[in-house]
Design an enzyme around this catalytic site. Structure first.
Site, PDB file in Angstrom:
ATOM      1  CD  GLU A 255      24.409  -2.672   3.357  1.00 16.44           C
ATOM      2  OE1 GLU A 255      23.564  -1.509   3.140  1.00 16.44           O
ATOM      3  OE2 GLU A 255      24.608  -3.140   4.413  1.00 16.44           O
TER       4      GLU A 255
HETATM    5  C1  LIG Z   1      26.236   6.808  -2.368  1.00 22.30           C
HETATM    6  C2  LIG Z   1      26.165   6.254  -0.948  1.00 22.30           C
HETATM    7  C3  LIG Z   1      24.692   5.814  -0.807  1.00 22.30           C
HETATM    8  C4  LIG Z   1      24.546   5.220   0.461  1.00 22.30           C
HETATM    9  N1  LIG Z   1      23.258   4.569   0.712  1.00 22.30           N
HETATM   10  C5  LIG Z   1      23.282   4.368   2.191  1.00 22.30           C
HETATM   11  C6  LIG Z   1      21.739   3.898   2.478  1.00 22.30           C
HETATM   12  O1  LIG Z   1      20.834   3.763   1.428  1.00 22.30           O
HETATM   13  N2  LIG Z   1      21.458   3.874   3.684  1.00 22.30           N
HETATM   14  C7  LIG Z   1      22.298   4.078   4.680  1.00 22.30           C
HETATM   15  O2  LIG Z   1      21.825   3.832   5.962  1.00 22.30           O
HETATM   16  N3  LIG Z   1      23.768   4.540   4.550  1.00 22.30           N
HETATM   17  C8  LIG Z   1      23.877   4.669   3.219  1.00 22.30           C
HETATM   18  N4  LIG Z   1      25.492   5.096   2.859  1.00 22.30           N
HETATM   19  C9  LIG Z   1      25.963   5.140   4.025  1.00 22.30           C
HETATM   20  C10 LIG Z   1      27.239   4.293   3.864  1.00 22.30           C
HETATM   21  O3  LIG Z   1      26.839   3.033   4.203  1.00 22.30           O
HETATM   22  C11 LIG Z   1      28.377   4.884   4.922  1.00 22.30           C
HETATM   23  O4  LIG Z   1      29.049   5.792   4.141  1.00 22.30           O
HETATM   24  C12 LIG Z   1      29.299   3.649   5.278  1.00 22.30           C
HETATM   25  O5  LIG Z   1      29.113   2.571   5.921  1.00 22.30           O
HETATM   26  C13 LIG Z   1      30.814   4.418   5.901  1.00 22.30           C
HETATM   27  O6  LIG Z   1      30.293   5.153   7.093  1.00 22.30           O
HETATM   28  P1  LIG Z   1      31.049   6.538   7.124  1.00 22.30           P
HETATM   29  O7  LIG Z   1      30.797   7.304   5.710  1.00 22.30           O
HETATM   30  O8  LIG Z   1      30.349   7.296   7.971  1.00 22.30           O
HETATM   31  O9  LIG Z   1      32.404   6.199   7.316  1.00 22.30           O
HETATM   32  P2  LIG Z   1      33.048   6.234   8.727  1.00 22.30           P
HETATM   33  O10 LIG Z   1      32.271   5.445   9.741  1.00 22.30           O
HETATM   34  O11 LIG Z   1      33.286   7.615   9.279  1.00 22.30           O
HETATM   35  O12 LIG Z   1      34.499   5.574   8.340  1.00 22.30           O
HETATM   36  C14 LIG Z   1      35.660   6.306   7.760  1.00 22.30           C
HETATM   37  C15 LIG Z   1      36.748   5.488   7.700  1.00 22.30           C
HETATM   38  O13 LIG Z   1      37.078   4.631   8.717  1.00 22.30           O
HETATM   39  C16 LIG Z   1      37.098   3.375   8.676  1.00 22.30           C
HETATM   40  N5  LIG Z   1      36.575   2.741   9.922  1.00 22.30           N
HETATM   41  C17 LIG Z   1      35.661   3.133  10.723  1.00 22.30           C
HETATM   42  N6  LIG Z   1      35.585   2.400  11.944  1.00 22.30           N
HETATM   43  C18 LIG Z   1      36.521   1.469  11.813  1.00 22.30           C
HETATM   44  C19 LIG Z   1      37.138   0.220  12.375  1.00 22.30           C
HETATM   45  N7  LIG Z   1      36.385  -0.021  13.832  1.00 22.30           N
HETATM   46  N8  LIG Z   1      37.971  -0.484  12.030  1.00 22.30           N
HETATM   47  C20 LIG Z   1      38.588   0.181  11.020  1.00 22.30           C
HETATM   48  N9  LIG Z   1      38.353   1.117  10.254  1.00 22.30           N
HETATM   49  C21 LIG Z   1      37.136   1.644  10.290  1.00 22.30           C
HETATM   50  C22 LIG Z   1      36.220   3.044   7.742  1.00 22.30           C
HETATM   51  O14 LIG Z   1      36.413   1.672   6.991  1.00 22.30           O
HETATM   52  C23 LIG Z   1      36.422   4.219   6.783  1.00 22.30           C
HETATM   53  O15 LIG Z   1      37.414   3.804   5.858  1.00 22.30           O
HETATM   54  C24 LIG Z   1      25.581   5.310   1.532  1.00 22.30           C
HETATM   55  C25 LIG Z   1      26.761   6.090   1.497  1.00 22.30           C
HETATM   56  C26 LIG Z   1      26.967   6.584   0.350  1.00 22.30           C
HETATM   57  C27 LIG Z   1      28.230   7.408  -0.125  1.00 22.30           C
END
Ligand SMILES: Cc1cc2nc3c(=O)[nH]c(=O)nc-3n(C[C@H](O)[C@H](O)[C@H](O)COP(=O)(O)OP(=O)(O)OC[C@H]3O[C@@H](n4cnc5c(N)ncnc54)[C@H](O)[C@@H]3O)c2cc1C
Length: 598
Positions: free
Chosen positions: A443
């Site tokens: 989220e």
């Molecule tokens: C169990 C689970 C349930 C989920 N449920 C849903 C769901 O129902 N629907 C849905 O759509 N998604 C869902 N998600 C996805 C979740 O919202 C994303 O995993 C989350 O938003 C982070 O995206 P990412 O994993 O691609 O990480 P990335 O975006 O690749 O980020 C990796 C790291 O980089 C950091 N980062 C990225 N951009 C920046 C920036 N501009 N400045 C500083 N730091 C940054 C992040 O904070 C993080 O630490 C779920 C994920 C999990 C694991």
């Protein structure tokens, strides 16, 4: 085995003695009849459901997990989940705060939030199935067409169908501008949607007859980036004009994730293969529409951690009273026993009180935020609606990130209270730690929340919203500043309030010259803001407790409140000094580190 008792007394204290929710909400036409007895009765019954139906499935659901049948693409949820959901639906619980026009009971959102805190304490994984439906409901209620509302809202309200939010794709999480899922317009006004979504919570399951997916995708003429994203409603089963179910739509679960926690919740990879969908809201304006769901979900995730903090605290407290190890430093306390209970040791008490303070501060903040949402939706005065919306927007990233960081820390501390037994499955504490971890990630990660707070909500409007919150603090300081007994609470709060303006201006100025300064300070900044908000609520709670005691109350509840507030201001709040210092250390020590990170 852990246990759980719904914290009804503390909820009543926050709702009726601190926030006076019935007076606040009675002016809103849909809540004109609301009274404290009704709220208390609903929460009492809700607590019975949480503790009696959802809680017993928490450990077994974690152990069993969800299973995908790769031929039918159906997901089987852990034993008992489906039956518990049916009990929830039969009890009318999904409809609690939904619009009566669609079959809802029309109770304030704040009541639903309290009910959900108890569900989250009882079983976070199970609660996510109905929990996401609320966000889908809110989003469609705000942005759906009349046809979409008529077909889908009654079923989401009754709980016959559940909802999901489908944003994330393999290459795009935080950066939704990279989204690739495509939507092709069809001659009949519908769209064919193709792409892959991952990590979709409750994306597939056996608990409800249909699943309503809200999917972000791009139209063929979409501008690049986040300005070219549209929102579509894609049901698992087609829905006929009369509301009956048709055949399977072209969306299915291609795999389930194996995760650290929330094993009972299906985190699904969803494949869209020409799935039929209808547009929600305007073309290319999908993110704005989805934000209704995301904002609801952000409060919901904060609430997940509040629930875990409470249940972890309750169990650690009971364990600390029971477990005998060593003698108290100030002499034997339990003379009839071989050793004293560990609750006599100062650091054990510190861990317990930290969790208690995080739970009580979090509950006050969440209830306050929920009342803001109720006022934003229903208050007759347009200015109150606008002010409530503005304050809620400011507080939402704090609720999401501060409560979930605190929740994880609290779960770890409560696990620590158990010593080695905290690491052993049967006590249930390691599950709370594992489950609490995801709340800081999904989220919008907590880093992203901090950028939203500092970049958009504070600096983005020159601190105007923050000044509105500062006014509330100013008023409290003025009212209580003369009361000597309140000095230990009011003085630190007023002090931080004064420092906050200079602190914010300083970061804003540095950020103007180098945007990395904002990124470098944001996480620390959010924690300082979190304490400012918690400090405000702890001072208000202390004031109520002092007044009750002055009026002759001997209820130990009020003494406990004062002790917790005292602990909070003495032991947790001073963290702000370090945080401001580390925020001020700036970006160079992070960015000028290519050799260190080579
Ligand atoms: C169990 C689970 C349930 C989920 N449920 C849903 C769901 O129902 N629907 C849905 O759509 N998604 C869902 N998600 C996805 C979740 O919202 C994303 O995993 C989350 O938003 C982070 O995206 P990412 O994993 O691609 O990480 P990335 O975006 O690749 O980020 C990796 C790291 O980089 C950091 N980062 C990225 N951009 C920046 C920036 N501009 N400045 C500083 N730091 C940054 C992040 O904070 C993080 O630490 C779920 C994920 C999990 C694991």
């Amino acid at each position: 085995m852990p246990s759980y008792t719904p914290p009804l007394r503390d909820m009543q204290f926050v709702l009726h003695e601190v926030l006076n929710v019935t007076d606040e909400l009675k002016v809103c036409p849909p809540h004109a009849e609301i009274d404290a007895d009704t709220i208390n009765a609903v929460l009492e019954e809700g607590g019975k459901f949480a503790a009696g139906v959802a809680f017993p499935l928490n450990i077994s659901g974690d152990a069993e997990g969800c299973v995908l049948d790769k031929t039918t693409h159906e997901v089987r949820t852990p034993s008992g989940f489906k039956a518990a959901y049916q009990t929830y639906v039969d009890g009318g619980w999904p409809a609690l705060s939904c619009d009566p026009e669609y079959g809802g009971q029309g109770l304030p959102f704040v009541v639903n939030q309290c009910f959900y805190e108890m569900l989250n304490s009882a079983n976070q994984a199970w609660t996510m199935y109905p929990g996401l439906s609320h966000g889908a409901y809110e989003c469609l209620h705000a942005h759906g067409s009349p046809e979409q509302k008529a077909l889908y809202l009654p079923k989401l309200t009754s709980g016959e169908w559940t909802g999901t939010m489908c944003l994330t794709e393999p290459h795009c999480g935080t950066d939704l501008g990279l989204l690739r899922t495509k939507a092709e317009p069809q001659a009949d006004g519908s769209y064919r949607i193709t792409g892959q979504k991952i990590f979709i919570s409750a994306g597939e399951h056996d608990m409800a007859a249909n699943i309503v997916h809200l999917v972000l995708a791009r139209l063929p003429d979409a501008p690049k980036g986040s300005k070219g994203i549209s929102l579509f409603l894609v049901p698992k089963f087609h829905v006929n004009a009369d509301g009956s179910l048709g055949g399977r739509n072209g969306i299915h679960c291609g795999g389930l994730e194996h995760k650290m926690g929330i094993h009972g919740n299906a985190t699904a990879q969803m494949v869209l293969d020409g799935a039929v969908g209808t547009l929600v809201g305007q073309p290319h304006k999908g993110l704005q529409a989805m934000f209704v769901m995301m904002n609801a979900a952000r409060l919901g995730v904060g609430n997940q951690s509040l629930g875990l903090t409470e249940v972890a605290f309750q169990n650690a407290l009971a364990y600390a009273k029971d477990r005998l190890q060593m003698r108290s430093l100030t002499g034997t306390k339990a003379k009839d026993k071989e050793a004293d209970p560990i609750i006599v040791h100062p650091d054990v008490r510190k861990m317990l009180l930290t969790a208690k303070a995080y739970a009580e501060g979090g509950r006050a903040l969440l209830c306050y935020s929920a009342v803001l949402l109720d006022k934003e939706l229903h208050h007759p005065d347009e200015k109150v609606r606008a002010d409530s919306a503005e304050l809620l927007a400011l507080l939402t990233p704090i609720v999401k990130a501060f409560l979930t960081d605190n929740g994880f820390n609290a779960a770890v501390m409560c696990q620590q209270v158990y010593g080695g037994h905290g690491f052993i499955k049967e006590w249930g504490m390691e599950q709370f730690v594992r489950d609490a971890r995801i709340n800081m990630i999904y989220e919008g990660t907590n880093t992203v929340q901090s950028l939203d707070l500092l970049g958009r909500k504070v600096l983005g409007n020159n601190g105007a919203s923050l000044k509105k919150f500062a006014k509330l603090i100013g008023r409290l300081v003025e009212e209580e500043g003369v009361n000597e007994k309140m000095a230990e609470f009011i003085n630190p709060l007023a002090g931080l309030g004064e420092q906050m303006t200079k602190f914010t201006t300083e970061i804003g100025f540095k950020g103007f010259q180098n945007p990395d300064e904002v990124g470098a300070a944001a996480v620390d900044y959010l924690r300082v803001a979190g304490h400012l908000v918690f400090g405000y609520f702890f001072a208000r709670m202390a004031s109520v407790a002092l007044k009750q005691i002055a009026a002759g109350s001997t209820d130990p509840f009020y003494t406990a409140k004062l002790q917790t507030a005292r602990f909070y201001f003495a032991k947790l709040f001073p963290e702000t000094a370090t945080l401001m210092r580390t925020a001020r250390a700036g970006s160079r020590v992070l960015m000028d580190t290519d050799a260190a990170l080579a």
